[in-house]
Design an enzyme around this catalytic site. Structure first.
Site, PDB file in Angstrom:
ATOM      1  N   LYS A   1       1.318  -1.152   0.026  1.00  0.00           N
ATOM      2  CA  LYS A   1       0.194  -0.594   0.049  1.00  0.00           C
ATOM      3  C   LYS A   1       0.367   1.100  -0.342  1.00  0.00           C
ATOM      4  O   LYS A   1       1.788   1.061   0.303  1.00  0.00           O
ATOM      5  CB  LYS A   1      -1.454   0.074   1.445  1.00  0.00           C
ATOM      6  CG  LYS A   1      -0.148   0.073   2.746  1.00  0.00           C
ATOM      7  CD  LYS A   1      -0.831  -0.267   3.736  1.00  0.00           C
ATOM      8  CE  LYS A   1      -0.329   0.246   5.135  1.00  0.00           C
ATOM      9  NZ  LYS A   1      -0.910  -1.126   6.094  1.00  0.00           N
TER      10      LYS A   1
ATOM     11  N   ARG B   1     -10.705   0.461  14.585  1.00  0.00           N
ATOM     12  CA  ARG B   1     -10.002   1.266  13.366  1.00  0.00           C
ATOM     13  C   ARG B   1     -10.760   0.890  12.498  1.00  0.00           C
ATOM     14  O   ARG B   1     -12.263   0.595  12.564  1.00  0.00           O
ATOM     15  CB  ARG B   1      -9.086   1.187  13.343  1.00  0.00           C
ATOM     16  CG  ARG B   1      -7.929   2.527  12.457  1.00  0.00           C
ATOM     17  CD  ARG B   1      -6.355   1.903  11.954  1.00  0.00           C
ATOM     18  NE  ARG B   1      -6.026   0.875  11.481  1.00  0.00           N
ATOM     19  CZ  ARG B   1      -5.376   1.018  11.282  1.00  0.00           C
ATOM     20  NH1 ARG B   1      -4.140   1.733  11.522  1.00  0.00           N
ATOM     21  NH2 ARG B   1      -4.748  -0.340  10.165  1.00  0.00           N
TER      22      ARG B   1
ATOM     23  N   HIS C   1      -6.750  -7.020  13.016  1.00  0.00           N
ATOM     24  CA  HIS C   1      -5.869  -6.677  13.066  1.00  0.00           C
ATOM     25  C   HIS C   1      -4.970  -5.921  14.095  1.00  0.00           C
ATOM     26  O   HIS C   1      -5.730  -5.465  15.691  1.00  0.00           O
ATOM     27  CB  HIS C   1      -5.613  -5.087  12.029  1.00  0.00           C
ATOM     28  CG  HIS C   1      -4.152  -4.341  11.465  1.00  0.00           C
ATOM     29  ND1 HIS C   1      -2.872  -5.089  11.707  1.00  0.00           N
ATOM     30  CD2 HIS C   1      -4.119  -2.826  11.427  1.00  0.00           C
ATOM     31  CE1 HIS C   1      -2.045  -3.877  10.623  1.00  0.00           C
ATOM     32  NE2 HIS C   1      -3.128  -3.729  10.941  1.00  0.00           N
TER      33      HIS C   1
ATOM     34  N   ARG D   1       0.832 -11.111   7.038  1.00  0.00           N
ATOM     35  CA  ARG D   1       0.539  -9.758   6.239  1.00  0.00           C
ATOM     36  C   ARG D   1       1.662  -8.902   6.796  1.00  0.00           C
ATOM     37  O   ARG D   1       1.728  -8.302   7.539  1.00  0.00           O
ATOM     38  CB  ARG D   1      -0.290  -9.282   6.124  1.00  0.00           C
ATOM     39  CG  ARG D   1      -1.626  -9.813   6.325  1.00  0.00           C
ATOM     40  CD  ARG D   1      -3.424  -8.463   6.244  1.00  0.00           C
ATOM     41  NE  ARG D   1      -3.101  -7.867   7.459  1.00  0.00           N
ATOM     42  CZ  ARG D   1      -3.722  -8.272   8.811  1.00  0.00           C
ATOM     43  NH1 ARG D   1      -4.590  -9.296   8.616  1.00  0.00           N
ATOM     44  NH2 ARG D   1      -3.605  -7.707  10.090  1.00  0.00           N
TER      45      ARG D   1
ATOM     46  N   TYR E   1      15.785  29.981   9.219  1.00  0.00           N
ATOM     47  CA  TYR E   1      15.309  30.574   9.221  1.00  0.00           C
ATOM     48  C   TYR E   1      15.106  30.971  10.863  1.00  0.00           C
ATOM     49  O   TYR E   1      15.576  29.319  11.331  1.00  0.00           O
ATOM     50  CB  TYR E   1      14.017  30.143   8.613  1.00  0.00           C
ATOM     51  CG  TYR E   1      13.679  29.586   7.215  1.00  0.00           C
ATOM     52  CD1 TYR E   1      13.863  31.120   6.934  1.00  0.00           C
ATOM     53  CD2 TYR E   1      12.864  29.085   6.715  1.00  0.00           C
ATOM     54  CE1 TYR E   1      13.249  31.738   5.401  1.00  0.00           C
ATOM     55  CE2 TYR E   1      13.092  28.659   5.276  1.00  0.00           C
ATOM     56  CZ  TYR E   1      13.270  30.736   4.755  1.00  0.00           C
ATOM     57  OH  TYR E   1      12.588  30.937   3.894  1.00  0.00           O
TER      58      TYR E   1
ATOM     59  N   CYS F   1      14.063  23.663   5.567  1.00  0.00           N
ATOM     60  CA  CYS F   1      13.682  24.941   4.822  1.00  0.00           C
ATOM     61  C   CYS F   1      12.122  23.852   3.160  1.00  0.00           C
ATOM     62  O   CYS F   1      12.484  22.631   4.046  1.00  0.00           O
ATOM     63  CB  CYS F   1      14.048  25.169   4.192  1.00  0.00           C
ATOM     64  SG  CYS F   1      15.191  26.390   5.038  1.00  0.00           S
ATOM     65  N   MET F   2      11.840  24.134   3.431  1.00  0.00           N
ATOM     66  CA  MET F   2      11.155  23.723   2.480  1.00  0.00           C
ATOM     67  C   MET F   2      12.073  23.324   1.037  1.00  0.00           C
ATOM     68  O   MET F   2      11.221  22.117   0.263  1.00  0.00           O
ATOM     69  CB  MET F   2      10.339  24.938   1.155  1.00  0.00           C
ATOM     70  CG  MET F   2       8.627  24.061   0.499  1.00  0.00           C
ATOM     71  SD  MET F   2       8.322  24.474  -0.670  1.00  0.00           S
ATOM     72  CE  MET F   2       7.302  26.076   0.739  1.00  0.00           C
ATOM     73  N   ASP F   3      12.243  23.223   0.552  1.00  0.00           N
ATOM     74  CA  ASP F   3      13.344  23.401  -0.744  1.00  0.00           C
ATOM     75  C   ASP F   3      14.768  22.508  -0.248  1.00  0.00           C
ATOM     76  O   ASP F   3      15.784  21.741  -1.037  1.00  0.00           O
ATOM     77  CB  ASP F   3      13.153  23.911  -1.572  1.00  0.00           C
ATOM     78  CG  ASP F   3      12.380  24.665  -1.950  1.00  0.00           C
ATOM     79  OD1 ASP F   3      11.420  24.735  -2.188  1.00  0.00           O
ATOM     80  OD2 ASP F   3      12.336  25.993  -2.003  1.00  0.00           O
TER      81      ASP F   3
HETATM   82  C1  PLP Z   1      -0.026  -1.409   6.991  1.00  0.00           C
HETATM   83  C2  PLP Z   1      -0.746  -2.902   7.270  1.00  0.00           C
HETATM   84  C3  PLP Z   1      -0.174  -3.455   7.162  1.00  0.00           C
HETATM   85  C4  PLP Z   1       1.625  -4.234   7.504  1.00  0.00           C
HETATM   86  O1  PLP Z   1       1.612  -3.875   8.552  1.00  0.00           O
HETATM   87  P1  PLP Z   1       3.009  -3.455   9.146  1.00  0.00           P
HETATM   88  O2  PLP Z   1       3.047  -3.240  10.534  1.00  0.00           O
HETATM   89  O3  PLP Z   1       4.201  -2.182   7.682  1.00  0.00           O
HETATM   90  O4  PLP Z   1       3.769  -4.901   8.891  1.00  0.00           O
HETATM   91  C5  PLP Z   1      -0.953  -5.406   7.680  1.00  0.00           C
HETATM   92  N1  PLP Z   1      -2.494  -5.373   7.924  1.00  0.00           N
HETATM   93  C6  PLP Z   1      -2.760  -4.108   7.369  1.00  0.00           C
HETATM   94  C7  PLP Z   1      -4.646  -4.653   7.510  1.00  0.00           C
HETATM   95  C8  PLP Z   1      -2.175  -2.860   6.979  1.00  0.00           C
HETATM   96  O5  PLP Z   1      -3.290  -1.706   7.030  1.00  0.00           O
END
Ligand code: PLP
Length: 370
Positions: A35, A130, A162, A218, A262, A309-311
């Site tokens: 992702k 969540r 999760h 995952r 700055y 800074c920005m750049d």
């Molecule tokens: C991003 C995500 C992961 C991966 O998590 P990591 O901590 O980067 O391994 C696994 N499952 C879900 C639902 C996520 O959103």
């Protein structure tokens, strides 16, 4: 290096992390989470490398990310899990993407917008509060799934959740979520559904909690060679995939007492040489790290000084005989003495995830091992 600033993505390191992580969860299928443009590393090349390294699944948050994987030529198993209402699910199901339902409404939207049978995984909230069905939403989701499956609109292929505190292995929430998940799987069966793939582990849980490896893990951040949290004890030797570097745009010798950048938040204590690096917060360099981060020049660590800074940002080269055009490495695997992304995270009071996913702006990406 000919450009001003680049992120070099080492796909050999990525493949080796994926293989080592998969080996650390031998009984489970492996999902590489790609992702957010592969955590800022570039979706298409990273996805290809994940498959080459044996990833069974690719995981993304949004349906559009899943379609981007198909557009990039990926044909393997893909799961997505986050969508606001109003989505047309037909293109996903036609593309063979598995989708996640977190509520009865979402499941009904999926079942209602496809012609064939959608492959759907059910997400239960076991204590993260969540995404996922919580409390009374869960039996409602199960009932909706059983109805839609009986009507031939969906096939339930998985159940998952999760963890909230996987990066703190001793946190009591881990046991509680693991138990709640086992119960949720029983509830799927009691609703007359086959749970299919059961999965709960992210990178931290993969590395520290084999009891939650279940049918699939995952893994995101660890595949990029970044620790999921500080001080996690594990046996997998991970290598940072990304090196962020730029070339000095300018060098100047200044006397003691020179205030820099700055707000004049930092002043030289001695005669010194300042280097100007053409990277700033528009590239995603965290401004909060101002004055606390380090970079490497010619194998030596030197401090970043004054406000970012920005750049651009300024580094204190001291007596290094650096010249305009010399390479400055902000973070990477450490081969040239550079800090890690995690060090920049510490400097900014954040996590390694944010350091790499925020990069953008004028940084060019290049690949090794593609
Ligand atoms: C991003 C995500 C992961 C991966 O998590 P990591 O901590 O980067 O391994 C696994 N499952 C879900 C639902 C996520 O959103």
């Amino acid at each position: 290096m000919t450009v001003q600033a680049e992120a070099v993505v080492d796909l050999d390191a990525y493949r080796s992390n994926v293989a080592d992580l998969a080996a650390a969860a031998p009984g489970a299928a492996f999902m590489a989470v790609v992702k957010a443009d592969a955590y800022g590393h570039g979706l298409a090349p990273v996805a290809r490398a994940a498959r080459d390294a044996g990833a069974d699944w690719l995981g993304v948050a949004t349906p559009d990310e899943a379609l981007a994987l198909r557009a990039a030529g990926d044909v393997g198993p893909v799961l997505c899990w986050l969508s606001a209402p109003g989505r047309d699910w037909a293109p996903l199901v036609e593309a063979g993407v598995e989708v996640t339902a977190s509520s009865a409404q979402q499941l009904e939207e999926i079942a209602g917008s496809v012609r064939g049978r959608a492959r759907v995984q059910l997400k239960v909230d076991t204590g993260l509060a969540r995404n996922g069905a919580f409390g009374a939403q869960w039996p409602e989701l199960l009932a909706a799934a059983a109805r839609a499956q009986a009507a031939g609109r969906v096939e339930v292929t998985g159940v998952w959740s999760h963890l909230a505190c996987a990066d703190e292995p001793a946190h009591p929430a881990n046991d509680a979520q693991e138990q709640r998940f086992a119960q949720a799987v029983e509830e799927v069966r009691a609703a007359g559904l086959d749970p299919g793939l059961r999965h709960l582990a992210n990178s931290a849980a993969l590395l520290t909690r084999s009891s939650v490896h279940l049918d699939l893990v995952r893994a995101g951040i660890a595949t990029y060679g970044i620790a999921p949290g500080p001080g996690l004890d594990h046996d997998v030797d991970l290598r940072a995939v990304m090196t962020l570097r730029g070339r000095l745009a300018g060098v100047k010798d200044v006397p003691a007492g020179t205030a820099v950048s700055y707000g004049h938040t930092w002043t030289t204590e001695r005669d010194t040489r300042l280097g100007l690096v053409p990277l700033g917060y528009a590239e995603g360099i965290l401004r909060a790290a101002s004055g606390r981060a380090q970079v490497a020049v010619a194998g030596r660590r030197v401090p970043q000084v004054g406000r970012i800074c920005m750049d651009q940002l300024v580094v204190d080269l001291g007596d290094l005989p650096a010249r305009p055009g010399d390479v400055v490495t902000l973070f990477g695997p450490g081969d040239e003495g550079e800090p890690a992304a995690e060090d920049w995270a510490d400097a900014a009071g954040t996590i390694g995830y944010e350091v790499v996913t925020r990069l953008g702006g004028r940084i060019e990406r290049s690949y090794r091992g593609d």
